[in-house]
Write a protein that holds these residues in place. Sequence first.
Motif, short mmCIF file in Angstrom:
data_model
loop_
_atom_site.label_atom_id
_atom_site.label_comp_id
_atom_site.label_asym_id
_atom_site.label_seq_id
_atom_site.Cartn_x
_atom_site.Cartn_y
_atom_site.Cartn_z
N ALA A 178 3.89 12.59 12.90
CA ALA A 178 3.51 12.44 11.49
C ALA A 178 4.00 11.11 10.93
O ALA A 178 3.30 10.45 10.15
N GLU A 179 5.19 10.71 11.35
CA GLU A 179 5.73 9.44 10.87
C GLU A 179 4.91 8.26 11.37
O GLU A 179 4.65 7.30 10.64
N LYS A 185 -1.36 4.52 8.51
CA LYS A 185 -2.14 4.54 7.26
C LYS A 185 -1.63 3.51 6.26
O LYS A 185 -2.41 2.87 5.57
N VAL A 186 -0.33 3.37 6.20
CA VAL A 186 0.24 2.36 5.28
C VAL A 186 -0.17 0.96 5.69
O VAL A 186 -0.54 0.13 4.86
N ILE A 187 -0.13 0.68 7.01
CA ILE A 187 -0.53 -0.64 7.50
C ILE A 187 -2.01 -0.89 7.22
O ILE A 187 -2.41 -1.98 6.79
N ASN A 188 -2.85 0.13 7.44
CA ASN A 188 -4.28 0.00 7.18
C ASN A 188 -4.55 -0.24 5.70
O ASN A 188 -5.37 -1.10 5.34
N ALA A 189 -3.89 0.51 4.84
CA ALA A 189 -4.06 0.33 3.39
C ALA A 189 -3.59 -1.05 2.95
O ALA A 189 -4.22 -1.69 2.10
N GLU A 190 -2.51 -1.51 3.54
CA GLU A 190 -2.01 -2.84 3.20
C GLU A 190 -3.00 -3.92 3.62
O GLU A 190 -3.23 -4.90 2.89
N GLY A 191 -3.63 -3.73 4.81
CA GLY A 191 -4.64 -4.69 5.24
C GLY A 191 -5.84 -4.71 4.33
O GLY A 191 -6.37 -5.78 3.99
N GLU A 192 -6.32 -3.53 3.89
CA GLU A 192 -7.45 -3.48 2.98
C GLU A 192 -7.11 -4.10 1.63
O GLU A 192 -7.95 -4.78 1.00
#
Length: 247
Positions: A178-179, A185-192
Amino acid sequence: MPFSGFGIVIVIVVLFFASAIKVLREYERGVVFRLGRVIGAKGPGLIILIPIIDRMTKISLRVHTLDVPHQDVITFDNVSVKVNAVVYFRVVEPVNAVVEVEEYLYATSQLAQTTLRSVCGGVELDTILAHREKINDEIQSILDQQTDPWGIKVISVEVKHIDLPQEMQRAMARQAVAERDRRAKVINAEGEFQAAKRLSEAAEIISVHPQALQLRYLQTLVEMSSETTTTLIPLPLDLLGLAKKSG
């Protein structure tokens, strides 16, 4: 008969010196009791004892390695685990190690077991797993303080193995997965977010400098022509603007 008596005297003298002379190695000390009273620690090298009157207890000053067996511990967050450790210590005061405690090796072993259970039971499981050096230092400090009257110096303590229940191992594995998903997801959101920010900045630049759009248009045509065999006919952007106004 005189010769026989002389031989007996020689035998007695030899036995006297054999029991009186002792040789101690560099790492050994001899705690000497004279008529039951301690007269001090002697050695290394050659020492002389008075037969029948003196008694000596030999003590090693080398570092002892004490293996603490697995201890059943319930952590502060109510998790049952088994923990073992190894303790390194040495005798620094031979007289105290003989006079103040009976069998200092056994006493240190028992004290190490109870201290290990006490320290690990007072913290959460995550602390034991993530901050093992802190646990080692705390156990070492407590042991060193408790064994100081015995003339023992605890050099270091190392927690060797932490045995977790099967259900706890599976729960920690799920938590790790889960971690990792959360981090992805955090890395993907930061990239977007960074991409959207760059597009917004590009739009502002184009609105101020329309020529930049024309240059980008030409660059796109070059890239498309290099990737396909279809003939492309460039259409000026000014014509598109006029067509839009006439419509």
